[in-house]
Design an enzyme around this catalytic site. Structure first.
Site, PDB file in Angstrom:
ATOM      1  N   SER A  80       3.938 -10.066   4.216  1.00 24.03           N
ATOM      2  CA  SER A  80       2.697  -9.358   3.918  1.00 24.03           C
ATOM      3  C   SER A  80       1.697  -9.517   5.067  1.00 24.03           C
ATOM      4  O   SER A  80       2.026  -9.214   6.205  1.00 24.03           O
ATOM      5  CB  SER A  80       2.141  -9.855   2.584  1.00 24.03           C
ATOM      6  OG  SER A  80       1.129  -9.017   2.091  1.00 24.03           O
TER       7      SER A  80
ATOM      8  N   ASP B 233       7.053  -0.556  -3.323  1.00 25.75           N
ATOM      9  CA  ASP B 233       6.067  -1.582  -3.004  1.00 25.75           C
ATOM     10  C   ASP B 233       4.679  -0.953  -3.093  1.00 25.75           C
ATOM     11  O   ASP B 233       4.324  -0.099  -2.281  1.00 25.75           O
ATOM     12  CB  ASP B 233       6.324  -2.112  -1.585  1.00 25.75           C
ATOM     13  CG  ASP B 233       5.451  -3.302  -1.227  1.00 25.75           C
ATOM     14  OD1 ASP B 233       4.405  -3.500  -1.878  1.00 25.75           O
ATOM     15  OD2 ASP B 233       5.801  -4.034  -0.282  1.00 25.75           O
TER      16      ASP B 233
ATOM     17  N   HIS C 236       6.631  -6.284  -3.895  1.00 21.17           N
ATOM     18  CA  HIS C 236       6.077  -6.749  -2.629  1.00 21.17           C
ATOM     19  C   HIS C 236       6.552  -8.140  -2.231  1.00 21.17           C
ATOM     20  O   HIS C 236       6.264  -8.590  -1.121  1.00 21.17           O
ATOM     21  CB  HIS C 236       4.548  -6.740  -2.720  1.00 21.17           C
ATOM     22  CG  HIS C 236       3.858  -6.944  -1.403  1.00 21.17           C
ATOM     23  ND1 HIS C 236       4.061  -6.126  -0.309  1.00 21.17           N
ATOM     24  CD2 HIS C 236       2.947  -7.883  -1.005  1.00 21.17           C
ATOM     25  CE1 HIS C 236       3.317  -6.550   0.707  1.00 21.17           C
ATOM     26  NE2 HIS C 236       2.634  -7.605   0.309  1.00 21.17           N
TER      27      HIS C 236
END
Length: 272
Positions: free
Chosen positions: A103, A225, A253
């Site tokens: 991320s 996602d 995610h």
């Protein structure tokens, strides 16, 4: 007890660094995303610890990091987190390190590698986003109003926000225990720091940094996602010369929690 200046300055203490696995193996550094800690990598470690020197750490404000080391000015951009990564790598004397960033940590890794590529052998970007907000012909997945609303809600009720957003980020609604785990991760992060980190994360724009990447790079994108949709992953791949893009069959995610075996296999295939 008030932390000493030495403790605040030692990156291995400040970032709660743990080194596992083969001490003679190639180093692989796992860097967690917003609202998480190094614990989100625990299912990944068994796939690497026999052959690799596994480095885990917490960003300042998360997990077992030293909260007293948090400096609002330093961490007012992702550059502060990138500096921490470089200090950890330097303190451990790592070379040809594989950096796995999940991320927002994907951009942290890019910033660190762009600043000093000499210690990096490869970048693995899991669910990366160079910008979360849509802009002209760029699709980041969110309108500016959406992000403003998200941040306002986070400011007014962090725990309630966490309980709502974590399951959405995780996806895999048929496995609610995953959403609960991510919620618990969010709730163990210092709320004041989390609010600031959220603004730094969701308002960042690192598109111009992508073209400067000079180390081998793998982009790993989940098929579904809500935080970093597929077009975002493709954009990151297209902007990093020579990078590889792999579409995971997993959704959500956080494939490091929902499908660690597939994620580990794809990383191992890349770094060989």
């Amino acid at each position: 007890m008030i932390p000493s200046a030495e403790a605040l300055g030692d990156p291995l203490v400040r970032n709660n660094v743990r080194v596992l696995g083969n001490p003679n193996g190639r180093p692989i550094v796992f860097s967690h995303g917003f609202g998480c800690s190094q614990e989100v990598w625990r299912h990944m470690v068994p796939f690497f610890e026999r052959d690799y020197r596994v480095v885990l750490f917490d960003h300042v404000g998360a997990g077992g990091s030293n909260l007293a080391a948090y400096d609002h000015g330093k961490y007012d951009s992702l550059d502060g987190y990138a500096q921490d990564v470089l200090e950890i790598i330097d303190a451990l004397g790592l070379t040809q390190a594989v950096f796995v960033g999940h991320s927002v940590s994907a951009m942290v890794g890019i910033l660190a590698a762009n600043r000093d590529s000499s210690c990096f052998g490869a970048l693995v970007l899991v669910g990366p986003s160079a910008r979360y907000i849509d802009d002209a012909d760029y699709r980041g997945g969110f309108a500016r109003a959406d992000i403003d609303s998200l941040l306002d809600t986070l400011d007014s009720n962090y725990l309630g926000w966490s309980a709502t957003i974590a399951p959405l980020m995780m996806g895999n609604s048929d496995r609610p225990e995953l959403g609960r785990e991510l919620t618990e991760n969010f709730c163990t992060t210092d709320p004041t720091i989390a609010r600031h980190f959220a603004r730094v994360t969701f308002l960042s724009d690192n598109r111009r940094d992508l073209a400067r990447v000079s180390v081998p790079t793998l982009v790993l994108q989940s098929r579904e996602d809500v935080i970093a949709p597929a077009p975002v992953g493709r954009y990151v791949h297209e902007q990093i010369s020579g990078s590889q893009l792999v579409m995971l069959t997993s959704s959500g995610h956080c494939p490091n929690l929902s499908d660690p075996a597939q994620l580990a296999r794809r990383i191992l295939d890349f770094i060989g």
